[in-house]
Design an enzyme around this catalytic site. Structure first.
Site, PDB file in Angstrom:
ATOM      1  N   ILE A  83       0.846  -1.195   0.000  1.00  0.00           N
ATOM      2  CA  ILE A  83       0.000   0.000   0.000  1.00  0.00           C
ATOM      3  C   ILE A  83       0.878   1.242   0.000  1.00  0.00           C
ATOM      4  O   ILE A  83       0.571   2.230  -0.648  1.00  0.00           O
ATOM      5  CB  ILE A  83      -0.939   0.006   1.240  1.00  0.00           C
ATOM      6  CG1 ILE A  83      -1.715  -1.313   1.359  1.00  0.00           C
ATOM      7  CG2 ILE A  83      -1.882   1.211   1.199  1.00  0.00           C
ATOM      8  CD1 ILE A  83      -2.653  -1.631   0.236  1.00  0.00           C
TER       9      ILE A  83
ATOM     10  N   CYS B 297       7.987  -0.878   8.007  1.00  0.00           N
ATOM     11  CA  CYS B 297       7.169  -1.016   6.812  1.00  0.00           C
ATOM     12  C   CYS B 297       8.048  -1.459   5.644  1.00  0.00           C
ATOM     13  O   CYS B 297       8.999  -0.768   5.297  1.00  0.00           O
ATOM     14  CB  CYS B 297       6.470   0.293   6.459  1.00  0.00           C
ATOM     15  SG  CYS B 297       5.494   0.123   4.941  1.00  0.00           S
TER      16      CYS B 297
END
Lengths: 256, 305
Positions: free
Chosen positions: B74, B133
């Site tokens: 994402i 991330c």
């Protein structure tokens, strides 16, 4: 009112080469579904396939409390769905997403479906006609074996196009539009199908300044706007096909 | 029956009402799920990552299903800290569960600025610092794989807040316990793990990776044994609480994490599939405790040696 439901399957049958129509009981506490909206189904309690599968409503009957989808058998998830029998229970979340805007009746309405894009367009065509909005309905598919054999389709006076010309117009829905349909800047076009078709529909509408609305198909994870996985590129940035969509004004979409 | 179980979990100076949280990136900002789950059952909502500036996120496609899992890339898409405070916090702060802001950044000053701005916001319970991330080029994982940077960033943020500070760890390292100890040394109140595992799916017909970013983060039931093993190792390497996650789909899965040493857990990908899972998992943990004569969930983590 979005809900998670255990919906009873009422019928599930093959209607063409690889299309199926599944009808289910719809609990009225989940509210009503409008053309363009979708639901998600958890087809199995196993972890393969893992994610819920999204399907556009192909029909919705409020007094009868039933909803239907038309789907194509094309992977493990839909294969499992094909095996669901009347009486079985389905884990459903819906109604989700936005819906097609209703033409105010000033100009001509044209609704085109390509292949498995049929479901939401069929729902829309019936919905508009119930509200006395005339609409021309076009359906395109590869050949005669893909033409659905279900009442909702047959009674919707479809203009059929086949790639091989085995039934109806020979060519795709966009060629059909260009050769047979006169539109103007008051017309409203609706479409659902492969991306190339939606892009073609958008261009056809733009050529005369007509409005066009398309329902896009994207892989989804959550379906409720949380994960940002199903976005499409629009003029104003990425938009979630499950929340801002799946219906977009075609001119807002940045086509590949 | 009728035995009552103390479900509360102490982290830093504060207490979570119960050990079941929902993981960052899988639950939006809560409101997305309000019609599908009674949000008051959640012990904590870990928000979608908040960055200093708005981020549009990565190119599409961003997600693909894998065997018993999914890959996502994402890219921290979010509206930025200012909009988080003005548009998301008014709703979140009314909820009875703990609201933990997941904070991400590309540089140390960015993390600092986000935390400073969030310190001004009422109703936040604490912070989960995302140094793991896998889907952004700089920051994220680059911080989380270097113990020196983790310790420095943690101690810098520690000085800015008295709210619980949780460092979210990546499994994409040789020895996760080194990073966990660095977070503890920097003054973290807890560590959470695991973030997703880097993975790739290739479309052999098109002869290219399916995801536009080529790689993504693997989550879902497929990663659960990895998460349980790393929870077991980390909980023995540090004295601060461990919040376990990765592939939890039911109470048994959550209990595996707690028996492995986690004080609390987060439900992630399962929220997409079974939005009632936070409720059923919590009830399952409660029943397990009752059935095993355990009066406080905190005792679960000490059972396995």
């Amino acid at each position: 009112m979005l809900k998670q439901l255990q919906s009873q399957v009422l019928s599930n049958r093959q209607i063409s080469a690889d299309f199926f129509e599944l009808s289910m009981r719809w609990d009225k506490t989940a509210g009503i579904a409008l053309p363009g909206q979708f639901l998600t189904i958890r087809v199995s309690q196993d972890s393969v396939p893992l994610l819920r599968r999204p399907f556009a409503f192909a029909g919705f009957d409020e007094p009868e409390q039933t909803a239907s989808i038309i789907y194509q058998k094309r992977g493990r998830g839909t294969e499992i769905l094909c095996g669901k029998q009347a009486g079985e229970s389905l884990d459903v979340i819906g109604p989700l997403g936005n819906h097609f805007p209703v033409n105010d009746g000033q100009g001509e309405s044209v609704a085109a479906a390509g292949g498995i894009g049929l479901g939401p367009i069929l729902f829309l065509v019936n919905y508009l006609r119930e509200r006395d909005v005339p609409v021309t309905f076009i359906f395109g598919c590869r050949n005669s074996s893909y033409i659905p054999d279900n009442t909702a389709f047959k009674t919707a006076s479809p203009n059929i196009c086949t790639d091989d010309g085995s039934v109806g117009f020979k060519g795709n829905t966009i060629s059909y539009l260009e050769q047979n349909i006169k539109i103007n800047d008051k017309s409203v076009l609706y479409g659902c199908g492969p991306e190339a078709m939606l892009k073609g529909l958008s261009g056809f509408a733009d050529s005369v300044g007509a409005a066009s609305f398309v329902s896009v198909e994207q892989v989804m994870a959550c379906g409720v706007g949380a994960c940002m996985g199903c976005v499409v590129k629009t003029a104003s940035g990425y938009a979630r096909s499950c929340k801002e969509g799946p219906v977009f004004s075609a001119k807002d979409i940045v086509w590949e | 029956m009728g035995m009552s179980v103390d479900l509360s979990v102490k982290i830093g100076s504060k207490t979570l009402p119960n050990p079941v949280g929902v993981a960052s990136g899988t639950f939006g900002y809560g409101s997305e799920y309000e019609e599908l789950l009674d949000l008051s059952c959640a012990g904590a909502i870990f928000t979608k990552a908040v960055t200093l500036e708005p981020r549009v996120g990565n190119d599409i496609p961003r997600i693909i299903e894998t065997p018993s899992g999914m890959l996502n890339s994402i890219g921290l898409a979010n509206a930025g800290v200012k909009k988080f405070v003005s548009e998301k916090m008014p709703y979140l702060k009314k909820l009875p569960c703990a609201i933990v802001a997941n904070v991400a950044g590309a540089t140390e000053p960015e993390y600092i600025q986000v935390v400073k701005e969030l310190e001004e916001a009422d109703g936040l319970w604490g912070y989960e610092i995302n140094v793991s991330c896998p889907n952004v080029k700089e920051g994220g994982l680059a911080f989380g794989t270097d113990p020196g940077q983790v310790e420095r960033l943690t101690s810098t943020l520690r000085k800015l807040t008295s709210r619980p500070l949780i460092i979210k760890l990546t499994p994409n390292v040789t020895d996760i316990t080194v990073i966990a100890r660095a977070a503890q040394s920097g003054g973290a109140d807890a560590v959470s793990l695991i973030n997703t595992l880097v993975g790739m799916v290739i479309d052999v017909k098109k002869k290219k990776p399916v995801l536009a970013a080529k790689t993504g983060g693997l989550s879902g039931p497929a990663v659960r044994p990895v998460g349980v093993a790393l929870t077991y190792r980390v909980s023995r390497a540090v004295s601060i609480p461990v919040i376990g996650m990765g592939g939890i789909s039911n109470a048994d899965d959550a209990l595996q994490y707690m028996l492995a040493g986690a004080s609390a857990i987060q439900i992630g990908t399962t929220n997409f599939i079974d939005p009632r899972a936070p409720y059923t998992v919590l009830e399952g943990i409660r029943e397990y405790c009752v059935g095993n004569d355990i009066d406080t969930v905190d005792r679960l983590r000490g059972i396995i040696s």
